[in-house]
Enzyme design. Structure first.
Site, mmCIF file in Angstrom:
data_model
loop_
_atom_site.group_PDB
_atom_site.id
_atom_site.type_symbol
_atom_site.label_atom_id
_atom_site.label_comp_id
_atom_site.label_asym_id
_atom_site.label_seq_id
_atom_site.Cartn_x
_atom_site.Cartn_y
_atom_site.Cartn_z
ATOM 1 N N HIS A 1 0.896 -1.162 0.000
ATOM 2 C CA HIS A 1 0.000 0.000 0.000
ATOM 3 C C HIS A 1 0.936 1.214 0.000
ATOM 4 C CE1 HIS A 1 -3.940 1.854 1.726
ATOM 5 N NE2 HIS A 1 -3.102 2.862 1.446
ATOM 6 N N HIS B 1 3.164 4.241 0.445
ATOM 7 C CA HIS B 1 3.400 5.062 1.643
ATOM 8 C C HIS B 1 4.656 5.900 1.466
ATOM 9 C CE1 HIS B 1 5.047 0.979 2.147
ATOM 10 N NE2 HIS B 1 6.057 1.535 2.789
#
Ligand code: 5GP
Ligand code: ZN
Length: 145
Positions: free
Chosen positions: A97, A99
């Site tokens: 994800h 980041h």
């Protein structure tokens, strides 16, 4: 993406040390900090990398990165920052994800610049590499017409 730990953090399904949040992004402290105040900024929507993130959210993500940097500057008072994204497993991305890492840096903290994460200089001259990249831009433009 039910399994994703950062989706769970974004949805408040698991605890985190949140330091900033708005409609589309959230920032929280890294659970295994490389420096005091090591923070992550994520889009709430699950995407693996920048290419898959909508342009509007890309700009929001970096606006929030700037906000969090200012917040850390006034609270943690570091001497500098390293800001970076690990994109893809080969680059060290463990959580798939997107980041942004914001790592406060201090005099004599033992770290190096971002360029020190890899030592793989090209065999070709950079003028040839530049030409190759510009050519691919032309090809992509033709294909997208
Ligand atoms: P990556 O290697 O994917 O770029 O970095 C993932 C980062 O997320 C690591 O710095 C790691 O310490 C952090 N991290 C992994 N799991 C959690 C978690 O559950 N909570 C928080 N706050 N950080 C996490
Ligand atoms: Zn996710």
């Amino acid at each position: 993406m039910e399994e994703c730990i950062f989706c769970k953090i974004a949805q408040d399904k698991i605890d985190s040390e949140k330091i900033y949040e708005n409609e589309n992004t959230v920032s929280f402290l890294d659970i295994n900090p490389r420096a005091p105040g090591h923070s992550l900024v994520i889009p709430k929507k699950h995407v693996k990398n920048l290419i898959n993130l909508d342009d509007e959210i890309v700009s929001e993500l970096f606006k929030v990165t700037k906000k969090v940097e200012k917040l850390l500057k006034s609270s943690i008072e570091p001497d500098a920052f390293t800001i970076g994204i690990n994109e893809g497993e080969e680059a060290g991305q463990e959580i798939s994800h997107l980041h942004v890492n914001i790592i406060p840096r201090f005099k004599r903290d033992g770290g190096g610049p971002v360029q020190s994460v890899v030592k793989n200089p090209p065999k070709k001259e950079i003028s040839k590499i530049g030409k190759m990249i510009r050519e691919s831009l032309k090809i992509n433009k033709t294909h997208s017409k």
